[in-house]
Write an enzyme that holds these catalytic residues in place. Structure first.
Site, short mmCIF file in Angstrom:
data_model
loop_
_atom_site.label_atom_id
_atom_site.label_comp_id
_atom_site.label_asym_id
_atom_site.label_seq_id
_atom_site.Cartn_x
_atom_site.Cartn_y
_atom_site.Cartn_z
N ASP A 1 19.50 -18.67 80.43
CA ASP A 1 19.92 -17.33 80.83
C ASP A 1 19.64 -17.04 82.30
O ASP A 1 20.18 -16.11 82.87
CB ASP A 1 19.26 -16.26 79.97
CG ASP A 1 17.73 -16.37 79.99
OD1 ASP A 1 17.20 -17.24 80.71
OD2 ASP A 1 17.08 -15.58 79.29
N ASP B 1 16.39 -23.07 75.58
CA ASP B 1 15.41 -22.18 76.17
C ASP B 1 14.62 -21.53 75.03
O ASP B 1 15.11 -21.45 73.90
CB ASP B 1 16.15 -21.11 76.98
CG ASP B 1 15.25 -20.40 77.96
OD1 ASP B 1 14.15 -20.90 78.22
OD2 ASP B 1 15.65 -19.34 78.47
N ASP C 1 18.44 -21.96 85.24
CA ASP C 1 19.08 -22.78 84.21
C ASP C 1 20.48 -23.23 84.61
O ASP C 1 21.05 -24.13 83.97
CB ASP C 1 19.19 -21.98 82.90
CG ASP C 1 17.84 -21.59 82.34
OD1 ASP C 1 16.92 -22.43 82.41
OD2 ASP C 1 17.70 -20.46 81.85
#
Length: 868
Positions: A610, A330, A614
């Site tokens: 997070d 990410d 995800d």
């Protein structure tokens, strides 16, 4: 609008009809279930078979009671440590989760009153009141007011979404599009404004809830499990072949010696003795300390990692981290700081600065009013409260420059907050009792065209001449845009109707790349880990961040958008995957697809995240890294939680995982040398005329001592930075390599030769000054134990110096000293129970000299390998 909300009767009926707002909790395995599942480990299964055989032999009077007990204890310790360690880590994580959930509340309108209730008690149809800082408890439709929502938990992006009621009841919108203006989602956070929404779905039916349920999919085997499965098969084959060879050797020696048993009972005794030795060899061939070693390693490394802000939730995730070959990361909060910061201030003359310290007091005051008073955030007791992310960044810049005390809102005459359509906010402010000024803050395209003057750093007003600020600063604006900067213009004028404003400055704001992330990404790449940034940002922004972070280095590096990814087949993606560096505008489905494709190519896949979006990809990946500031759903799906949200902590996890794998290989070199030497000695001895070189009890003592104690010794090996220079170990690669087997065979041959030499080579026998069989076999036993102990130093390192970094593993030193003491006690006091006699000082020195020779032999092997 008058809002009455639900009545008590409505609430119960709706709860019965649609259920509660509680999310289904993922049920983890109990400690007992973990213990039972541990018995499926390939090594444990072989030991269970050996345990059954030993119990049968004990029942027949052919084995001592402590032989099956020793194996049983090894099984329980190995399996128990792993199960207990993982269970305790999960309990810690669950305790943190329950503590957080207990504090979550929602404000709802019921029976015409505003009430605060637990989030789990919200029902479909409830009217929920929202204020800045609130976490939205369910999905629903805005019915009053206007709010800015941080939806990063669902889409990973820091930019707030504007939410307000639809103008008409029949206004259409897509609830699957998180950027629609009317619908709010559970798990997102209100940044500014206030309003009301009516809940449309609750609990598991929310988008947040649906994603949390997806994380319950079963993961594939870890790389270590695959490798240990292969090793278990190889070791069992070696043990069975070795056992059959020993039986055949004993029978062949009896046949060729001409001294045959006199009757059937004699033959039976001979066969039982041969089978007993063979079974012992099978047990010795299995490194039962290996499951114990992995358990000890996982526990010790987990404790070390907790100090480095890494919480290992699922114990196998640690060893998998060391094998990662591709990491989908990410951007927000991992590679970047996860919050907007003021990076640069530019004036109308093109000069730019990182702060306002060099400005005059007059210019500073203009900035303070234009960016600090005209601001939706508030500074209170060292904290920044309310406002959107841009306003908070501006206020933090002023706080860092010790200017918040100069923000005086008592002189504020009028204020118009930021409007997403106008893209500006404005105030009228009394600079002094005689001087009222109009201040405008917003998008450059809305402000710069009105600016014909500018303030220099001395606070003096200058004329742009026949150009506007937009024309003068166009080049700078384009340059900042290429650096993924978000630009904000601050200007002032005499009144709101003026179209000849004075530019105070241009402010560049961005979610900055973490300084330590750049170094960590470089370290990961040096370790052979391909890092791919997956972000919801637009392509230009993603590319700018990727270049600064060191992900994009040349023209061969590929950047794709979600739409471009969607147009390609899986086979086309597989072809370009090695060069893929960035995926922008990514959707949750993109992440899961990338994980699946990489796994089909046999990559060991890591994924960071997070948000709830995800979670599915975190679960599917071989190892999922959840961020500590992220959602509980993401943490539940991940194997490892990065408590400080830092990419460098991911690199630490990789290093610890590699250290663990290195330690396992070191242990296997050590233990397999013991096993091969034992099998060779017990096989060749009978062929040379000595049926029993090492007794069953001696072999079991060697095996148990070396297995259990060596597991502790190698479990404490230090994490060396040099391990990050190695390439990832392929998933299907054998855990025992050809080079390792060469080391094992050379060491085992040397030990076998010196041990058999004591019995069968006259010059060596003469060194002991005795030809008594029991005495010489005692010397063999002592030499064997010392030689394999000295070989433990060889197995510690691939470098020429077998004693390097020894001071960093005091457990290794203590264990090896303990084994030396133990074997002295065995030989000196073992007597008839161990079939030994006490040795003289001279004999001990000879044994030690012969045994120590294994070290220079291996140093020579390493030198030849290095020279080649």
């Amino acid at each position: 609008m008058t809002l009455t909300g639900l009545s008590s009767k409505d609430i119960e009926e709706l709860r019965r009809k649609y259920g509660t707002n509680k999310l289904t909790q993922l049920e983890g395995e109990s400690l007992w279930q973990k213990l039972l599942n541990g018995f499926r480990d390939p090594m444990i299964m072989i030991l269970l078979v050996a345990l059954v055989v030993q119990l049968v032999l004990f029942a027949m009077g052919q084995a001592e009671w402590f032989e099956p007990v020793g194996i049983f204890v090894a099984i329980i310790i190995a399996n128990g440590v792993a199960a207990y360690s993982e269970n305790s880590q999960e309990h810690k994580a669950n305790a943190l989760k329950e503590e957080a959930e207990a504090l979550e509340r929602a404000k709802v309108v019921r029976d015409s009153c505003l009430q605060e209730i637990p989030v789990d008690d919200v029902v479909q149809g409830d009217i929920v009141y929202l204020q800045a800082g609130d976490k939205i408890p369910a999905d629903g439709l805005m019915i009053e007011g206007r709010v800015q929502i941080d939806q990063s938990a669902l889409n990973g992006e820091t930019e707030e979404a504007d939410k307000f009621p639809p103008a008409q009841d029949n206004d259409s919108y897509d609830i699957n599009d998180l950027l629609n203006n009317y619908y709010v989602y559970r798990g997102t956070i209100v940044c500014a404004g206030e309003g009301y929404f009516t809940t449309k779905v609750t609990g598991d039916r929310t988008l947040f809830g649906k994603m949390s349920l997806e994380v319950q999919e079963k993961q594939r085997e870890t790389p270590l499990q695959v490798k240990l499965g292969k090793l278990a098969h190889q070791i069992s084959t070696f043990g069975y072949v070795g056992a059959i060879a020993i039986i055949a050797g004993i029978l062949a020696k009896t046949f060729f010696s001409g001294v045959w048993p006199e009757d059937i009972l004699g033959w039976g005794r001979l066969i039982i003795d041969a089978v007993t030795v063979a079974v012992t060899i099978i047990v010795c061939a299995v490194p039962e300390g290996l499951p114990m070693l992995t358990s000890i390693l996982l526990s010790l490394q987990s404790l070390k990692m907790a100090k480095d802000n890494v919480l290992v939730r699922k114990i196998n995730g640690l060893e998998t981290a060391g094998s990662i070959s591709i990491l989908f990361s990410d951007k927000t909060g991992t590679i970047t700081e996860g919050k907007l910061s003021v990076v640069e201030l530019a004036l109308g003359d093109g000069s730019h600065y990182t702060d306002v310290k060099s400005f005059s007091r007059k210019a500073i005051r203009y900035f303070t009013v234009g960016a600090g008073v005209n601001n939706g955030a508030t500074y209170s007791q060292g904290n920044i409260v309310g406002g959107n992310s841009t306003d908070r960044a501006l206020l933090k810049m002023l706080a860092d420059n010790q200017l918040v005390d100069e923000i005086d809102k008592t002189r504020l005459e009028t204020s118009v907050p930021f409007d997403s359509e106008r893209k500006v906010s404005s105030i009228t402010y009394w600079m002094d009792p005689e001087d009222s000024r109009y201040f405008l803050k917003g998008a450059p395209e809305q402000v710069l065209g009105l600016c014909h003057y500018y303030i220099d750093k001395d606070g003096v007003e200058r004329d742009f001449g026949d150009k506007t600020a937009d024309e003068v600063l166009n080049g700078y604006i384009n340059k900042q845009a290429s650096r993924s900067m978000r630009l904000l213009a601050v200007a002032m004028g005499s009144n709101p109707d003026s179209d000849h404003l004075t530019l105070i400055g241009l402010i560049s704001i961005r979610d900055n790349v973490r300084k330590e992330a750049v170094e960590a990404i470089s370290a990961a790449q040096s370790a052979g880990v391909q890092v791919v940034m997956v972000t919801g940002d637009r392509k230009e922004t993603a590319m700018a961040i990727a270049r600064e972070a060191g992900l994009i280095r040349n023209d061969q590096d590929i950047v794709l958008t979600s739409d471009e990814l969607k147009e390609k087949t899986d086979e086309e993606i597989k072809a370009i995957l090695p060069d893929l560096r960035v995926v922008s505008r990514a959707l949750p489905t993109d992440k899961s697809r990338l994980v699946k494709i990489a796994q089909e190519l046999d990559y060991v896949v890591g994924m960071t995240g997070d948000g709830v979006n995800d979670a599915p990809a975190l679960k599917k990946a071989d190892v999922g890294f959840a961020m500590g500031s992220g959602t509980e759903v993401a943490k539940e799906a991940g194997d490892i939680t990065i408590l400080d949200d830092n990419f460098s902590s991911i690199c630490k996890a990789i290093l610890y995982g590699r250290t663990m794998f290195k330690s396992i290989r070191k242990f296997l070199i050590f233990q397999l040398t013991v096993n091969v030497a034992a099998v060779l000695t017990c096989f060749i001895g009978p062929l040379l005329g000595e049926n029993v070189v090492l007794t069953v009890i001696q072999l079991l003592l060697i095996n148990l001592a070396m297995d259990t104690l060596a597991a502790i010794a190698y479990g404490s090996e230090p994490a060396l930075a040099e391990y990050m220079k190695d390439k990832p170990i392929p998933r299907q690669e054998n855990i025992v390599t050809g080079g390792m087997m060469t080391e094992v065979i050379i060491g085992a041959l040397y030990i076998t030769i010196i041990c058999l030499g004591i019995l069968f080579i006259e010059p060596i026998r003469a060194w002991f000054g005795s030809t008594d069989g029991v005495y010489l076999k005692s010397a063999v036993f002592a030499t064997f134990m010392m030689a394999i102990t000295f070989n433990g130093f060889n197995a510690r390192t691939e470098h020429l110096n077998p004693f390097e970094h020894l001071g960093r593993n005091t457990n290794f030193i203590l264990v090896m000293l303990g084994i030396f003491v133990m074997q002295f006690v065995f030989v000196t006091f073992g007597g008839e129970a161990l079939s030994v006699e006490s040795l003289s000082l001279n004999s001990w020195l000879v044994c030690a000299g012969l045994a120590f020779g294994v070290i220079p032999v291996d140093v020579l092997r390493k030198a030849m390998k290095k020279a080649a």
